[in-house]
Design an enzyme around this catalytic site. Structure first.
Site, mmCIF file in Angstrom:
data_model
loop_
_atom_site.group_PDB
_atom_site.id
_atom_site.type_symbol
_atom_site.label_atom_id
_atom_site.label_comp_id
_atom_site.label_asym_id
_atom_site.label_seq_id
_atom_site.Cartn_x
_atom_site.Cartn_y
_atom_site.Cartn_z
ATOM 1 N N SER A 1 3.939 -2.006 10.270
ATOM 2 C CA SER A 1 5.398 -2.067 10.464
ATOM 3 C C SER A 1 5.977 -3.427 10.110
ATOM 4 O O SER A 1 6.930 -3.897 10.749
ATOM 5 C CB SER A 1 5.777 -1.661 11.899
ATOM 6 O OG SER A 1 5.376 -0.322 12.140
ATOM 7 N N GLY B 1 3.113 -1.178 4.185
ATOM 8 C CA GLY B 1 3.095 0.252 3.884
ATOM 9 C C GLY B 1 4.489 0.733 3.528
ATOM 10 O O GLY B 1 4.974 0.546 2.404
ATOM 11 N N LYS C 1 0.037 4.273 -0.188
ATOM 12 C CA LYS C 1 -0.608 5.435 0.439
ATOM 13 C C LYS C 1 -0.414 6.676 -0.453
ATOM 14 O O LYS C 1 -0.321 6.535 -1.667
ATOM 15 C CB LYS C 1 -0.086 5.625 1.873
ATOM 16 C CG LYS C 1 -0.193 4.319 2.683
ATOM 17 C CD LYS C 1 0.031 4.494 4.151
ATOM 18 C CE LYS C 1 -0.099 3.130 4.840
ATOM 19 N NZ LYS C 1 0.045 3.224 6.294
ATOM 20 N N GLU D 1 -4.839 -4.936 10.684
ATOM 21 C CA GLU D 1 -3.827 -3.890 10.835
ATOM 22 C C GLU D 1 -4.065 -3.151 12.147
ATOM 23 O O GLU D 1 -4.865 -2.197 12.187
ATOM 24 C CB GLU D 1 -3.914 -2.898 9.666
ATOM 25 C CG GLU D 1 -3.660 -3.511 8.313
ATOM 26 C CD GLU D 1 -3.119 -2.490 7.329
ATOM 27 O OE1 GLU D 1 -2.079 -2.767 6.722
ATOM 28 O OE2 GLU D 1 -3.720 -1.412 7.175
ATOM 29 N N GLY E 1 2.954 2.362 10.721
ATOM 30 C CA GLY E 1 3.889 3.479 10.570
ATOM 31 C C GLY E 1 4.647 3.831 11.840
ATOM 32 O O GLY E 1 5.274 4.880 11.910
ATOM 33 N N HIS F 1 -9.383 0.979 5.328
ATOM 34 C CA HIS F 1 -8.094 1.223 5.981
ATOM 35 C C HIS F 1 -8.311 2.159 7.178
ATOM 36 O O HIS F 1 -9.128 3.075 7.110
ATOM 37 C CB HIS F 1 -7.102 1.835 4.988
ATOM 38 C CG HIS F 1 -5.698 1.802 5.496
ATOM 39 N ND1 HIS F 1 -5.245 2.695 6.437
ATOM 40 C CD2 HIS F 1 -4.675 0.955 5.240
ATOM 41 C CE1 HIS F 1 -3.978 2.395 6.727
ATOM 42 N NE2 HIS F 1 -3.612 1.352 6.020
ATOM 43 N N GLU G 1 -6.673 4.558 8.213
ATOM 44 C CA GLU G 1 -6.460 5.982 7.916
ATOM 45 C C GLU G 1 -7.718 6.592 7.303
ATOM 46 O O GLU G 1 -8.015 7.773 7.516
ATOM 47 C CB GLU G 1 -5.231 6.153 7.002
ATOM 48 C CG GLU G 1 -3.944 5.884 7.777
ATOM 49 C CD GLU G 1 -2.793 5.343 6.958
ATOM 50 O OE1 GLU G 1 -2.828 5.415 5.720
ATOM 51 O OE2 GLU G 1 -1.835 4.822 7.579
ATOM 52 N N ASN H 1 0.862 -1.181 0.000
ATOM 53 C CA ASN H 1 0.000 0.000 0.000
ATOM 54 C C ASN H 1 0.898 1.231 0.000
ATOM 55 O O ASN H 1 1.530 1.545 1.006
ATOM 56 C CB ASN H 1 -0.894 -0.034 1.257
ATOM 57 C CG ASN H 1 -1.739 1.220 1.394
ATOM 58 O OD1 ASN H 1 -1.796 2.052 0.487
ATOM 59 N ND2 ASN H 1 -2.409 1.349 2.534
HETATM 60 P P1 13P Z 1 3.321 0.407 7.554
HETATM 61 O O1 13P Z 1 3.843 -0.873 6.956
HETATM 62 O O2 13P Z 1 4.014 1.625 7.026
HETATM 63 O O3 13P Z 1 3.266 0.344 9.043
HETATM 64 O O4 13P Z 1 1.802 0.556 7.042
HETATM 65 C C1 13P Z 1 0.944 -0.508 7.141
HETATM 66 C C2 13P Z 1 -0.305 -0.178 6.420
HETATM 67 O O5 13P Z 1 -1.043 0.695 6.836
HETATM 68 C C3 13P Z 1 -0.588 -0.890 5.181
HETATM 69 O O6 13P Z 1 -1.882 -0.642 4.739
#
Ligand code: 13P
Length: 262
Positions: A219, A240, A11, A172, A178, A98, A100, A9
């Site tokens: 992560s 991510g 983002k 997640e 992140g 997601h 976010e 992803n």
């Molecule tokens: P990270 O791998 O940057 O922690 O993000 C995970 C994520 O939100 C994937 O959709």
């Protein structure tokens, strides 16, 4: 056998030229490790979907996803992108729910169900995300939060959708996204097993055991992927930050291929 999946992803990252070179670099690395057993998905921002989908010709087992869609197919929704548009740009998957989107765009379970249904109608496979915040985990309500997120959306879908592999779940935990702090392999396994158990209360064991892949996200990187992916109910990762580096994402994919046995 459940499908093993590695999904990236991106983002809201990369300009056009950066996105194309990231995709090119990754495809070149992935071509060195062809795999029938691991499905690879990349989810670039909307403006790059079509171009990156075109680059995929001759890359079997690699698919393109959007990161979101609107719940209507068309209309006066300035700035939005529909599932039908995504499909027409040759993407095959879409990420929905997601954290976010839930957090910054106030997406509710009701809206997410509409989006999932619209995506399925447009022949997109859905990567549906669920996860608890650190406050929820610290208050020991993480299992009920996940149960509710499943109830709001996944429990409304027909058995035939799940048995056709049209829903991929991604656990997640918000506190791991992140942050550099991943869920431990034991925490991931515990929650993935819980999710599967909840699904078995609603869908047939054959469907849940064989057709519903559950990815871990938060992560996940080249250092921890092997241990996470080795858990019996973890069928891969939604990556991510590490998916923004071609070499890292290719290495994570290689780890999954190694464990999938081909
Ligand atoms: P990270 O791998 O940057 O922690 O993000 C995970 C994520 O939100 C994937 O959709």
């Amino acid at each position: 056998m459940r499908r093993k999946i590695v999904a990236g992803n991106w983002k809201m990252n990369k300009t056009y030229s950066e996105a194309i070179s990231l995709a090119d670099d990754f495809f070149q690395l992935a071509a060195k490790d062809p795999s029938d057993s691991v499905l690879t998905i990349i989810a670039p921002p909307f403006p790059f979907l079509r171009e990156i989908s075109k680059c995929l010709e001759g890359q079997p087992g690699i698919f393109v996803a959007a990161q979101n869609c609107h719940h209507e197919n068309s209309g006066a929704f300035t700035g939005e992108v529909s599932a039908s548009m995504i499909r027409s740009a040759d993407a095959s998957h879409v990420i929905i729910g997601h954290s976010e989107r839930r957090q910054y765009f106030a997406e509710t379970g009701e809206q997410l169900l509409k989006k999932v249904n619209r995506a399925l109608e447009n022949e997109l496979t859905v990567i549906f995300c669920i996860g608890e915040t650190s406050e929820q985990r610290n208050s020991d309500i993480h299992f009920s939060v996940i149960r509710q997120q499943l109830e709001e959306v996944v429990f409304h879908l027909g058995e035939e959708i799940l048995s056709a592999g049209k829903i991929i779940l991604a656990y997640e935990p918000v506190w791991a996204i992140g942050t550099g702090v991943n869920a431990s392999a034991a925490q991931a396994q515990e929650m993935h097993a819980f999710i599967r158990e909840q699904l078995r209360g609603k869908f047939s064991a054959a469907t849940v055991n064989e057709k519903v892949s559950i990815l871990y996200g938060g992560s996940c990187n080249t250092g921890n992927a092997a241990e996470l992916f080795a858990q019996p109910d973890v069928d891969g990762g939604l990556i991510g930050g590490a998916s923004l580096k071609a070499a890292d994402f290719a290495a994570i994919r290689r780890i999954m291929i190694g464990q999938a046995g081909l």
